[in-house]
Design a protein around this motif. Structure first.
Motif, PDB file in Angstrom:
ATOM      1  N   GLU A  79     -14.184 -13.690 -15.888  1.00  0.00           N
ATOM      2  CA  GLU A  79     -15.510 -13.300 -16.346  1.00  0.00           C
ATOM      3  C   GLU A  79     -15.515 -12.864 -17.810  1.00  0.00           C
ATOM      4  OE1 GLU A  79     -18.831 -10.862 -13.698  1.00  0.00           O
ATOM      5  OE2 GLU A  79     -16.781 -10.131 -13.966  1.00  0.00           O
ATOM      6  N   ALA A  80     -14.412 -12.197 -18.222  1.00  0.00           N
ATOM      7  CA  ALA A  80     -14.346 -11.636 -19.572  1.00  0.00           C
ATOM      8  C   ALA A  80     -13.894 -12.681 -20.605  1.00  0.00           C
ATOM      9  CB  ALA A  80     -13.390 -10.445 -19.589  1.00  0.00           C
ATOM     10  N   GLY A  81     -13.703 -13.933 -20.165  1.00  0.00           N
ATOM     11  CA  GLY A  81     -13.255 -14.969 -21.101  1.00  0.00           C
ATOM     12  C   GLY A  81     -11.751 -14.956 -21.327  1.00  0.00           C
ATOM     13  N   GLU A  82     -11.011 -14.295 -20.432  1.00  0.00           N
ATOM     14  CA  GLU A  82      -9.558 -14.256 -20.561  1.00  0.00           C
ATOM     15  C   GLU A  82      -8.938 -15.441 -19.811  1.00  0.00           C
ATOM     16  OE1 GLU A  82      -8.456 -12.214 -22.531  1.00  0.00           O
ATOM     17  OE2 GLU A  82      -9.350 -10.237 -22.341  1.00  0.00           O
ATOM     18  N   ILE A  83      -7.840 -15.960 -20.353  1.00  0.00           N
ATOM     19  CA  ILE A  83      -7.149 -17.061 -19.704  1.00  0.00           C
ATOM     20  C   ILE A  83      -6.343 -16.539 -18.518  1.00  0.00           C
ATOM     21  CG2 ILE A  83      -5.308 -18.773 -20.013  1.00  0.00           C
ATOM     22  CD1 ILE A  83      -6.285 -18.977 -22.971  1.00  0.00           C
ATOM     23  N   THR A  84      -6.476 -17.219 -17.392  1.00  0.00           N
ATOM     24  CA  THR A  84      -5.710 -16.839 -16.197  1.00  0.00           C
ATOM     25  C   THR A  84      -4.910 -18.046 -15.719  1.00  0.00           C
ATOM     26  OG1 THR A  84      -7.550 -17.501 -14.773  1.00  0.00           O
ATOM     27  CG2 THR A  84      -7.470 -15.184 -15.427  1.00  0.00           C
ATOM     28  N   THR A  85      -3.869 -17.785 -14.930  1.00  0.00           N
ATOM     29  CA  THR A  85      -3.173 -18.896 -14.270  1.00  0.00           C
ATOM     30  C   THR A  85      -3.159 -18.617 -12.769  1.00  0.00           C
ATOM     31  OG1 THR A  85      -1.028 -17.847 -14.680  1.00  0.00           O
ATOM     32  CG2 THR A  85      -1.750 -19.507 -16.256  1.00  0.00           C
ATOM     33  N   LEU A  86      -3.023 -19.724 -12.012  1.00  0.00           N
ATOM     34  CA  LEU A  86      -3.256 -19.622 -10.569  1.00  0.00           C
ATOM     35  C   LEU A  86      -1.984 -19.346  -9.786  1.00  0.00           C
ATOM     36  CD1 LEU A  86      -5.632 -22.694 -10.147  1.00  0.00           C
ATOM     37  CD2 LEU A  86      -6.216 -20.372 -10.815  1.00  0.00           C
ATOM     38  N   GLY A  87      -0.874 -19.185 -10.431  1.00  0.00           N
ATOM     39  CA  GLY A  87       0.380 -19.020  -9.711  1.00  0.00           C
ATOM     40  C   GLY A  87       0.997 -20.375  -9.432  1.00  0.00           C
ATOM     41  N   ARG A  88       2.292 -20.346  -9.115  1.00  0.00           N
ATOM     42  CA  ARG A  88       3.050 -21.571  -8.849  1.00  0.00           C
ATOM     43  C   ARG A  88       2.286 -22.573  -7.981  1.00  0.00           C
ATOM     44  NH1 ARG A  88       8.459 -22.464 -11.067  1.00  0.00           N
ATOM     45  NH2 ARG A  88       8.236 -20.903 -12.674  1.00  0.00           N
ATOM     46  N   GLY A  89       2.319 -23.829  -8.377  1.00  0.00           N
ATOM     47  CA  GLY A  89       1.665 -24.836  -7.554  1.00  0.00           C
ATOM     48  C   GLY A  89       0.153 -24.814  -7.662  1.00  0.00           C
ATOM     49  N   GLY A  90      -0.354 -24.012  -8.591  1.00  0.00           N
ATOM     50  CA  GLY A  90      -1.790 -23.836  -8.700  1.00  0.00           C
ATOM     51  C   GLY A  90      -2.558 -25.090  -9.058  1.00  0.00           C
ATOM     52  N   SER A  91      -1.849 -26.087  -9.616  1.00  0.00           N
ATOM     53  CA  SER A  91      -2.535 -27.329  -9.972  1.00  0.00           C
ATOM     54  C   SER A  91      -3.109 -28.030  -8.740  1.00  0.00           C
ATOM     55  CB  SER A  91      -1.571 -28.280 -10.695  1.00  0.00           C
ATOM     56  OG  SER A  91      -1.172 -27.707 -11.910  1.00  0.00           O
ATOM     57  N   ASP A  92      -2.437 -27.880  -7.602  1.00  0.00           N
ATOM     58  CA  ASP A  92      -2.980 -28.431  -6.357  1.00  0.00           C
ATOM     59  C   ASP A  92      -4.341 -27.810  -6.065  1.00  0.00           C
ATOM     60  OD1 ASP A  92      -0.654 -29.843  -6.035  1.00  0.00           O
ATOM     61  OD2 ASP A  92       0.218 -28.435  -4.586  1.00  0.00           O
ATOM     62  N   ALA A  93      -4.409 -26.480  -6.219  1.00  0.00           N
ATOM     63  CA  ALA A  93      -5.662 -25.773  -5.964  1.00  0.00           C
ATOM     64  C   ALA A  93      -6.744 -26.251  -6.932  1.00  0.00           C
ATOM     65  CB  ALA A  93      -5.455 -24.265  -6.094  1.00  0.00           C
ATOM     66  N   THR A  94      -6.363 -26.449  -8.212  1.00  0.00           N
ATOM     67  CA  THR A  94      -7.326 -26.956  -9.189  1.00  0.00           C
ATOM     68  C   THR A  94      -7.889 -28.295  -8.720  1.00  0.00           C
ATOM     69  OG1 THR A  94      -6.022 -25.948 -10.960  1.00  0.00           O
ATOM     70  CG2 THR A  94      -7.658 -27.595 -11.604  1.00  0.00           C
TER      71      THR A  94
ATOM     72  N   ALA B 135       3.002 -25.851   4.511  1.00  0.00           N
ATOM     73  CA  ALA B 135       2.986 -25.463   3.103  1.00  0.00           C
ATOM     74  C   ALA B 135       3.332 -23.992   2.954  1.00  0.00           C
ATOM     75  CB  ALA B 135       1.613 -25.765   2.497  1.00  0.00           C
ATOM     76  N   SER B 136       2.725 -23.161   3.831  1.00  0.00           N
ATOM     77  CA  SER B 136       2.990 -21.723   3.758  1.00  0.00           C
ATOM     78  C   SER B 136       4.445 -21.421   4.084  1.00  0.00           C
ATOM     79  CB  SER B 136       2.126 -20.960   4.755  1.00  0.00           C
ATOM     80  OG  SER B 136       0.782 -21.322   4.600  1.00  0.00           O
ATOM     81  N   LEU B 137       5.057 -22.281   4.861  1.00  0.00           N
ATOM     82  CA  LEU B 137       6.398 -22.014   5.345  1.00  0.00           C
ATOM     83  C   LEU B 137       7.457 -22.546   4.396  1.00  0.00           C
ATOM     84  CD1 LEU B 137       5.729 -22.790   9.078  1.00  0.00           C
ATOM     85  CD2 LEU B 137       6.028 -20.553   8.021  1.00  0.00           C
ATOM     86  N   GLY B 138       7.068 -23.051   3.262  1.00  0.00           N
ATOM     87  CA  GLY B 138       8.070 -23.424   2.275  1.00  0.00           C
ATOM     88  C   GLY B 138       8.238 -24.912   2.075  1.00  0.00           C
TER      89      GLY B 138
ATOM     90  N   GLN C 213       0.497 -26.776  -2.239  1.00  0.00           N
ATOM     91  CA  GLN C 213       0.276 -25.332  -2.238  1.00  0.00           C
ATOM     92  C   GLN C 213      -0.672 -24.919  -1.115  1.00  0.00           C
ATOM     93  OE1 GLN C 213      -2.277 -23.253  -4.354  1.00  0.00           O
ATOM     94  NE2 GLN C 213      -0.909 -21.625  -5.070  1.00  0.00           N
ATOM     95  N   PRO C 214      -0.306 -23.888  -0.328  1.00  0.00           N
ATOM     96  CA  PRO C 214      -1.123 -23.504   0.833  1.00  0.00           C
ATOM     97  C   PRO C 214      -2.592 -23.302   0.484  1.00  0.00           C
ATOM     98  CG  PRO C 214       0.869 -22.152   0.720  1.00  0.00           C
ATOM     99  CD  PRO C 214       0.880 -23.034  -0.487  1.00  0.00           C
ATOM    100  N   ARG C 215      -2.862 -22.618  -0.641  1.00  0.00           N
ATOM    101  CA  ARG C 215      -4.249 -22.319  -0.970  1.00  0.00           C
ATOM    102  C   ARG C 215      -5.058 -23.602  -1.151  1.00  0.00           C
ATOM    103  NH1 ARG C 215      -4.960 -18.716  -5.977  1.00  0.00           N
ATOM    104  NH2 ARG C 215      -3.086 -17.782  -5.116  1.00  0.00           N
ATOM    105  N   ALA C 216      -4.364 -24.641  -1.672  1.00  0.00           N
ATOM    106  CA  ALA C 216      -5.029 -25.920  -1.871  1.00  0.00           C
ATOM    107  C   ALA C 216      -5.428 -26.527  -0.531  1.00  0.00           C
ATOM    108  CB  ALA C 216      -4.119 -26.870  -2.642  1.00  0.00           C
ATOM    109  N   VAL C 217      -4.552 -26.395   0.472  1.00  0.00           N
ATOM    110  CA  VAL C 217      -4.845 -26.949   1.795  1.00  0.00           C
ATOM    111  C   VAL C 217      -6.012 -26.194   2.425  1.00  0.00           C
ATOM    112  CG1 VAL C 217      -3.892 -27.581   4.030  1.00  0.00           C
ATOM    113  CG2 VAL C 217      -2.380 -27.462   2.026  1.00  0.00           C
ATOM    114  N   GLU C 218      -5.982 -24.870   2.307  1.00  0.00           N
ATOM    115  CA  GLU C 218      -7.056 -24.011   2.797  1.00  0.00           C
ATOM    116  C   GLU C 218      -8.411 -24.483   2.252  1.00  0.00           C
ATOM    117  OE1 GLU C 218      -7.333 -19.361   2.268  1.00  0.00           O
ATOM    118  OE2 GLU C 218      -5.245 -20.048   2.188  1.00  0.00           O
ATOM    119  N   PHE C 219      -8.435 -24.656   0.926  1.00  0.00           N
ATOM    120  CA  PHE C 219      -9.625 -25.100   0.224  1.00  0.00           C
ATOM    121  C   PHE C 219     -10.070 -26.477   0.731  1.00  0.00           C
ATOM    122  CE2 PHE C 219     -12.245 -24.677  -3.554  1.00  0.00           C
ATOM    123  CZ  PHE C 219     -12.172 -23.313  -3.786  1.00  0.00           C
ATOM    124  N   ALA C 220      -9.102 -27.381   0.879  1.00  0.00           N
ATOM    125  CA  ALA C 220      -9.409 -28.743   1.322  1.00  0.00           C
ATOM    126  C   ALA C 220     -10.028 -28.709   2.717  1.00  0.00           C
ATOM    127  CB  ALA C 220      -8.151 -29.601   1.314  1.00  0.00           C
TER     128      ALA C 220
END
Lengths: 402, 402
Positions: A141-156, A204-207, A212-219
């Motif tokens: 919200e404040a215009g700061e750059i964030t990263t999504l954590g390892r494997g975050g590109s899947d979530a993107t 995914a959650s199990l290694g 990335q698990p979050r990506a699967v959740e989203f999907a």
């Protein structure tokens, strides 16, 4: 016109030759008449190299500055891929996280995508451009750059696919798809044509690092059909989607293992309401994900609490636990970072009670001691000694696929 | 409270050890009671490495994507420097070009700063933070990332100093200050304590790479006092400012040389109004800077036009000239990229007509042929053969500094 989101991981863009190869695949999808959005990760080991620079500066850099640092990796990839596509004569534009409207919360290096402002993306697609988006990053919200954590590109990729109502989200990686076990460990492991969101989520959650698990959740949430394929060949890959029939004929779909595990035991925790909350809230405040939690039988108004975290997080976990032990009046704590987790996953096991027993039997036969157990409707996980993990995976694959 | 802007170049932040060294200098300025803004360049040869990656992809990448690529270099530096300052216990924040409100035009890789929206900067300074800003980059009206061209970090520093009404802008580099000639070529060259904006502007434009010309222009316009110092020692450096007296006692302040020169000659250009405009507008449209321009005596309604450009730009100049030659009906063109420019600069020469003659005499004595001459009130430049440049600089230094 179909809209396709493609995501290429770090090994698929590890050098400029591979980036040109990716450009050809992207162009092929465009030539097939699709609107194409491409999400890329940082080249090869860039993220690790940047992190080791940071570690040369200080052991505990601020999370905001880590995100600032790591976001550069994907920005390099998108520029180079856009250049390769432009050189082939196709209209293309690269977009950073903030340009692509990827809005996240403020957990700087483990941020979650909150929403996608997709007007810029839509405009570029309407202009018939191939759009290349930096994975793994966003803006708060404040215009700061964030990263999504390892494997975050899947979530993107999945979030963009959901926002654009894409027809398919293709995750390109260095493996052909989802296997019954890691083929580097179990040579007999075979590729699955289809796997359900829930099973994939557990794997995914199990290694099983393919997604990335979050990506699967989203999907699953937005019903985005996922395809996991290799960027190095034209094999079919694995489709991840909703189960078509409850009876899919398989008891177990895959064996997963995770070596990035540490377990922590807190001794003589007073048996009072709110104590567990106190411990795990303190860890959550530091954005540490706790995996398995086991609480034993209460004796003398005290009991032991054992839990696991990613081994990478252990250095940040210890000071928190040290503090919490004093605050709650426990007698002390121990940790062990030489453990691993092996799991079996399968939507079929919900209706079949013998599966966990078969797992324990297979491990016992190999003389493997089980230190912790955790179950869900579609998986059973066991924490074991790290040096027995490979043997355990082989034994479980033989038991269920063999 | 004084406001200081410090700028550290690529050699000053080439590795993590040097970044920690810079952090100590920044903290010293903060401890002295100043509000401190720090501008950093990309580490060492990062920019060149990124450009060579781009060249592996394609010989002619789009300018927008080059800017996207190169902007990552400074983003890495600001994050690492912020980590080092944070580790020493000082409040700090790093800002990219867009976060620092650096608004530019759309000449992607040679953008000019149009304005600074300094509210974020002011807020962070008011919160007593040390503010680290990525040099060399900005954002255009459309939200696209731009870069300012080589040495653009100097321009960033001076523009920020002007916007913040800073008391001083310190440019840290790998040399102690401004010398009478390049000390690597002329061992007898000595450091100047003071030099005027105009002289510095000429020296900078003429290839004395210690400071970017546009930065000096900006500093003069907004009367920002500049100090050029080494980040590797505590020597005094050179102050760049307004001349205090017209009679500063020096005829010539410095000798400059520039090896990044190519000359182009267009033959038999029809003598019509608007022809010169046609040629140089075509080059300007491609963002190519033309340096010296010479037009000979008109014979038979035709003449020759000779001009110089940065040798780096030659590959982009040739196709433009090729096209223009046809359009204007000239007979052809030639180019030579084995030339160099040597110059003498001094505010004193405006009132002393013998200086240019002394220069030509010194070059003639060494048997150096002058191919082009260009003069301003405070400088004389000669284009000569590249392999005679070093000898020429030595001869000129001996002539004017004895």
């Amino acid at each position: 016109m179909r809209t396709i989101v493609q995501k290429y991981g770090g090994t698929s863009v590890a050098n400029t030759k591979l980036i040109k190869n990716v450009a050809r695949r992207v162009i092929r999808a465009k030539e097939a008449g699709n609107r194409v959005v491409v999400v890329v990760s940082a080249m090869g080991h860039t993220t690790d190299e940047l992190l080791s620079l940071a570690r040369e500066i200080t052991p505990c850099p601020p999370e905001r500055e880590i995100a600032m640092l790591l976001a550069t990796g994907e920005q390099v990839s998108i520029a180079l891929l856009a250049m390769a596509i432009d050189a082939a004569g196709y209209p293309v534009v690269s977009l950073t996280g903030f340009q692509a409207g990827i809005e996240t919360d403020s957990a700087y290096t483990k941020a979650r995508i909150l929403s996608i402002r997709s007007d810029r993306l839509q405009k570029e697609l309407n202009d018939r451009k191939i759009v290349i988006v930096a994975g793994f990053q966003g803006i708060n919200e404040a215009g700061e750059i964030t990263t999504l954590g390892r494997g975050g590109s899947d979530a993107t990729a999945v979030a963009l696919a959901a926002a654009l109502k894409a027809d398919q989200c293709e995750i390109y990686t260095d493996v052909d798809g989802v296997y019954t076990a890691d083929p580097r460990i179990v040579p007999k492991a075979h590729k699955l044509e289809f796997i359900s969101y829930d099973e994939m989520l557990e794997l995914a959650s199990l290694g099983a690092l393919v997604l990335q698990p979050r990506a699967v959740e989203f999907a699953k949430k937005y019903a985005v059909p996922l395809v996991i394929r290799s960027s190095f060949n034209d094999c079919e890959g694995t489709l991840v989607g909703e189960v078509k029939s409850v009876e899919n004929g398989r008891l177990v779909s895959g064996i997963a293992h995770d070596l990035n595990v540490a377990k922590i035991g807190i001794f003589d925790v007073p048996d009072r309401p709110g104590i567990a909350r106190h411990i795990f809230q303190a860890l959550a405040d530091e954005y540490i994900n706790v995996d398995m939690i086991i609480q034993g039988w209460v004796r003398n108004d005290h009991n032991d609490i054992v839990f696991t975290v990613a081994r990478d997080d252990l250095a940040r976990v210890i000071p928190v636990v040290e503090r919490v032990v004093k605050e709650i009046g426990a007698s002390g704590f121990v940790y062990n970072d030489r453990v691993a987790k092996v799991s079996i996953v399968g939507a079929g096991m919900v209706t079949n009670p013998g599966v966990a027993a078969a797992m324990f039997k297979a491990l016992a036969r190999e003389g493997i001691n089980i230190e912790m157990i955790s179950t869900s409707e579609i998986k059973v996980s066991c924490v074991i000694q790290e040096d027995q993990a490979i043997k355990a995976v082989g034994a479980l694959h033989a038991e269920f696929f063999g």
